[in-house]
Design a protein around this motif. Structure first.
Motif, PDB file in Angstrom:
ATOM      1  N   GLY A  27       0.805  -1.215   0.000  1.00 18.94           N
ATOM      2  CA  GLY A  27       0.000   0.000   0.000  1.00 18.94           C
ATOM      3  C   GLY A  27       0.833   1.257   0.000  1.00 18.94           C
ATOM      4  N   GLN A  87      -7.369   8.041  -7.675  1.00 19.87           N
ATOM      5  CA  GLN A  87      -7.930   6.695  -7.602  1.00 19.87           C
ATOM      6  C   GLN A  87      -6.858   5.665  -7.204  1.00 19.87           C
ATOM      7  OE1 GLN A  87      -8.438   8.846 -10.106  1.00 19.87           O
ATOM      8  NE2 GLN A  87     -10.627   9.273  -9.759  1.00 19.87           N
ATOM      9  N   ILE A  88      -5.686   5.762  -7.783  1.00 18.17           N
ATOM     10  CA  ILE A  88      -4.594   4.848  -7.419  1.00 18.17           C
ATOM     11  C   ILE A  88      -4.139   5.105  -5.983  1.00 18.17           C
ATOM     12  CG2 ILE A  88      -2.280   4.069  -8.024  1.00 18.17           C
ATOM     13  CD1 ILE A  88      -4.408   3.384 -10.087  1.00 18.17           C
ATOM     14  N   ILE A 138      -6.384   3.247  -3.698  1.00 19.85           N
ATOM     15  CA  ILE A 138      -6.098   1.802  -3.659  1.00 19.85           C
ATOM     16  C   ILE A 138      -4.946   1.518  -2.689  1.00 19.85           C
ATOM     17  CG2 ILE A 138      -5.264  -0.149  -5.025  1.00 19.85           C
ATOM     18  CD1 ILE A 138      -6.744   1.039  -7.430  1.00 19.85           C
ATOM     19  N   LEU A 162      -6.128   1.865   0.788  1.00 21.32           N
ATOM     20  CA  LEU A 162      -6.912   0.694   1.186  1.00 21.32           C
ATOM     21  C   LEU A 162      -5.995  -0.405   1.729  1.00 21.32           C
ATOM     22  CD1 LEU A 162      -9.561  -1.031   1.151  1.00 21.32           C
ATOM     23  CD2 LEU A 162      -8.976  -1.644  -1.192  1.00 21.32           C
ATOM     24  N   LEU A 163      -4.951  -0.722   0.984  1.00 22.30           N
ATOM     25  CA  LEU A 163      -4.031  -1.773   1.417  1.00 22.30           C
ATOM     26  C   LEU A 163      -3.281  -1.374   2.678  1.00 22.30           C
ATOM     27  CD1 LEU A 163      -2.559  -2.845  -2.049  1.00 22.30           C
ATOM     28  CD2 LEU A 163      -4.222  -4.075  -0.654  1.00 22.30           C
TER      29      LEU A 163
END
Length: 310
Positions: free
Chosen positions: A148, A159-160, A163, A166-167
């Motif tokens: 992450g 957006q990336i 992600i 999130l991780l």
């Protein structure tokens, strides 16, 4: 006393025999000194041996204490990640907004979503740690967070970046859940309370490091500084990855897997005598049996609820 008796005898006799009694007195005194020296020589090796035993026991306890503290520190490194993320994001979000041109709502989501993701990671971490072990759950937390953090540091868009967030949040959740559990299970009872406070201390240390990172890298151009700030957070998990070759598995988890001898080997590294090891191993085995019995009872209760009797 023997010398005084010779003196009195010498005084009662005539002067012609005084030299004789003086020689006897001298011989008695020398004999007394020799006996005293002999006693000292006999007792000295025993006293030295006792002192050596005490020193050896103290050295063993010191080594065990250092080993347990090292395990607690390594396990707490995951807690640094949470603190670092909280601290560094407070400054990095300013530069992220300038570089990626995100809105205030997107900023709020990016910052606030970490708590929700960490909660989900913590909830999932308990089941995962029972399945793969405490040690390898720590390893999984490192891998997830590193992935992450790397994605966030290299993210070309919002957006990336989400992600990666999130991780990182899930990895932090794994870490803050498993650290106190592992430390409590690996520590001797006499030091368990103090050692389980390490994760809280390391969270505050991580916050401080996050602020320092903001200050150090704020002078770099906007398109690089926030990426470096987020990427530096990988460092604690890298150290923890190397520590996995040192720290042992939790003895409680090993007992739950019926790996009794391995659990005993781990306990020998954290307790200074075999009697305490055997007592602790017996306590863990009893607790594991009770836990398994309760688990079966819970299953039976849920089955009765799902399939009530007529």
């Amino acid at each position: 006393m023997f010398r005084k008796l010779i003196n009195s005898i010498g005084v009662q006799e005539n002067g012609n025999d005084s030299n004789k009694y003086e020689r006897i007195e001298t011989y008695a005194a020398e004999e007394e000194i020799m006996l005293t020296d002999n006693n000292n020589n006999k007792l000295q090796p025993k006293m030295a041996k006792d002192e050596d035993d005490i020193v050896n026991v103290k050295n063993i306890r010191d080594d065990i204490g250092k080993y347990v503290v090292a395990c607690a520190i390594f396990a707490s490194l995951n807690s640094v990640l949470l603190g670092y993320d909280v601290g560094v994001m407070s400054g990095a979000i300013i530069f992220i907004q300038q570089d990626l041109k995100i809105t205030e709502t997107q900023q709020e989501i990016l910052v606030g979503i970490l708590s929700i993701l960490s909660l989900l990671g913590s909830l999932a971490g308990g089941k995962i740690s029972d399945t793969i072990g405490r040690k390898w759950t720590i390893a999984l937390a490192c891998i997830v967070f590193q992935s992450g953090a790397a994605i966030m540091a290299l993210a070309p868009s919002y957006q990336i970046l989400m992600i990666g967030r999130l991780l990182a949040g899930i990895g932090i959740g794994f870490g803050i859940m498993i650290a106190p559990v592992y430390i409590a299970e690996i520590s001797p009872s006499i030091a368990r309370g103090s050692l389980t406070s390490f994760p809280e201390i390391f969270i505050n240390l991580g916050i401080l490091l996050g602020y320092i990172s903001n200050y150090v890298f704020s002078g770099i151009p906007v398109h690089l500084n926030w990426r470096i700030m987020l990427g530096v957070g990988i460092a604690p998990s890298v150290f923890l990855g190397f520590a996995l070759f040192i720290i042992p598995e939790s003895p409680r988890w090993l007992v739950m897997q019926n790996r009794i001898e391995e659990a005993r080997t781990v306990l020998l590294k954290t307790y200074d005598n075999t009697k305490e090891v055997d007592e602790r191993l017996a306590e863990i085995q009893m607790a594991a049996r009770i836990a398994n019995a309760d688990k079966y009872k819970e299953k039976a209760v849920w089955l009765e609820i799902l399939n009530p009797s007529p």
